[in-house]
Write an enzyme that holds these catalytic residues in place. Structure first.
Site, mmCIF file in Angstrom:
data_model
loop_
_atom_site.group_PDB
_atom_site.id
_atom_site.type_symbol
_atom_site.label_atom_id
_atom_site.label_comp_id
_atom_site.label_asym_id
_atom_site.label_seq_id
_atom_site.Cartn_x
_atom_site.Cartn_y
_atom_site.Cartn_z
ATOM 1 N N TYR A 136 -2.362 -0.881 10.529
ATOM 2 C CA TYR A 136 -2.344 -1.121 9.082
ATOM 3 C C TYR A 136 -1.065 -0.555 8.486
ATOM 4 C CZ TYR A 136 -3.801 -1.043 4.185
ATOM 5 O OH TYR A 136 -3.875 -1.226 2.827
ATOM 6 N N SER A 158 0.865 -1.182 0.000
ATOM 7 C CA SER A 158 0.000 0.000 0.000
ATOM 8 C C SER A 158 0.898 1.227 0.000
ATOM 9 C CB SER A 158 -0.884 0.001 1.261
ATOM 10 O OG SER A 158 -1.522 1.247 1.454
#
Length: 265
Positions: free
Chosen positions: A161, A148
């Protein structure tokens, strides 16, 4: 569909896509099949994978479904054994599964951190450990992790995350160094905001944390993206297909950003 060019051709190769029931993983499965690969698709439940397997078969490729929970330490070898029996040894591993957590750092529990590390990092560790021996033996392999843009910069309200995606990119770089010169490449893709179920499921959580209506969350995210839109899963899948192909044989240890210009702003 026209035949892939030789540098893009994956004919004779077997790909395993973990987290293939939806979003980027599902699109990656069909993108690899379109390049000629036999494709095994894996997620927690077999029922969620049959539609994706049908899409793979619609390209003319072989497909195999294997249900597994990446948080189970014994699942990686079992998945590998089932795929090898059904389609042959795994030449391409795409680790596309992942979970998120939204909240202030002080409000997120140890369980939140453990869950994300199990899914976002340790699952990738176990699968890579399982597939690398065959890849080394044959002198060719591709490991592709879906990270990501959160692997590259800090962000509010998603510390577990963000930390796990940093860890996944770090793992990618370390494995690239350890496999350099063997014919194996290890890379990551680092998407920005993608139109997936995971993003949509996070909207109510972001709305609560930010104190805004749910209808304002996506426009707020897109205000940070120069292209002004969500990416589509297939756009990320095409980059995965490139990294899996012979054309990308000179690229390893990279985290390729695909974000509509997000990190430029």
């Amino acid at each position: 569909m026209s035949a892939p060019t030789p540098v893009a051709d994956l004919s004779g190769r077997c790909a395993l896509v973990v987290g293939a029931s939806r979003g980027i993983g599902a699109s990656a499965a069909t993108a690899l099949a379109a390049r000629g690969a036999r494709v095994a698709v894996s997620a927690r439940t077999a029922a969620s994978l049959h539609g994706v397997a049908d899409q793979v078969r619609a390209t003319g490729a072989e497909a195999h479904v294997v249900a597994a929970d990446v948080t189970d330490p014994d699942s990686a070898q079992r998945v590998l054994d089932e795929v090898t029996e059904g389609l042959g040894p795994v030449d391409v591993l795409v680790y596309a599964t992942g979970q998120s957590a939204v909240g202030r750092f002080e409000d997120l529990s140890d369980d939140d951190w453990r869950r994300l590390y199990e899914v976002n990092v340790l699952g990738a560790v176990r699968l890579a450990r399982a597939v690398l021996p065959h890849m080394r033996d044959q002198g060719w392999g591709r490991v592709i992790n879906v990270a990501s843009t959160a692997a590259k910069y800090g962000s509010k309200l998603q510390s577990p995350y963000n930390a796990t995606k940093h860890a996944l990119l770090g793992l990618t770089r370390c494995l690239a160094l350890e496999t350099a010169g063997t014919g194996i490449t290890v890379n990551a893709v680092c998407p920005g905001f993608v139109d997936t179920e995971m993003v949509q499921q996070a909207v109510p959580l972001w709305a609560t944390q930010l104190g805004v209506p749910e209808s304002a969350v996506i426009p707020g995210l897109l205000s940070r993206v120069p292209l002004g839109r969500l990416l589509q899963p297939d756009e990320v899948a095409q980059l995965i297909g490139y990294l899996a192909s012979p054309a990308a044989g000179g690229m390893t240890g990279q985290g390729l950003t695909l974000d509509g210009g997000l990190i430029l702003v």
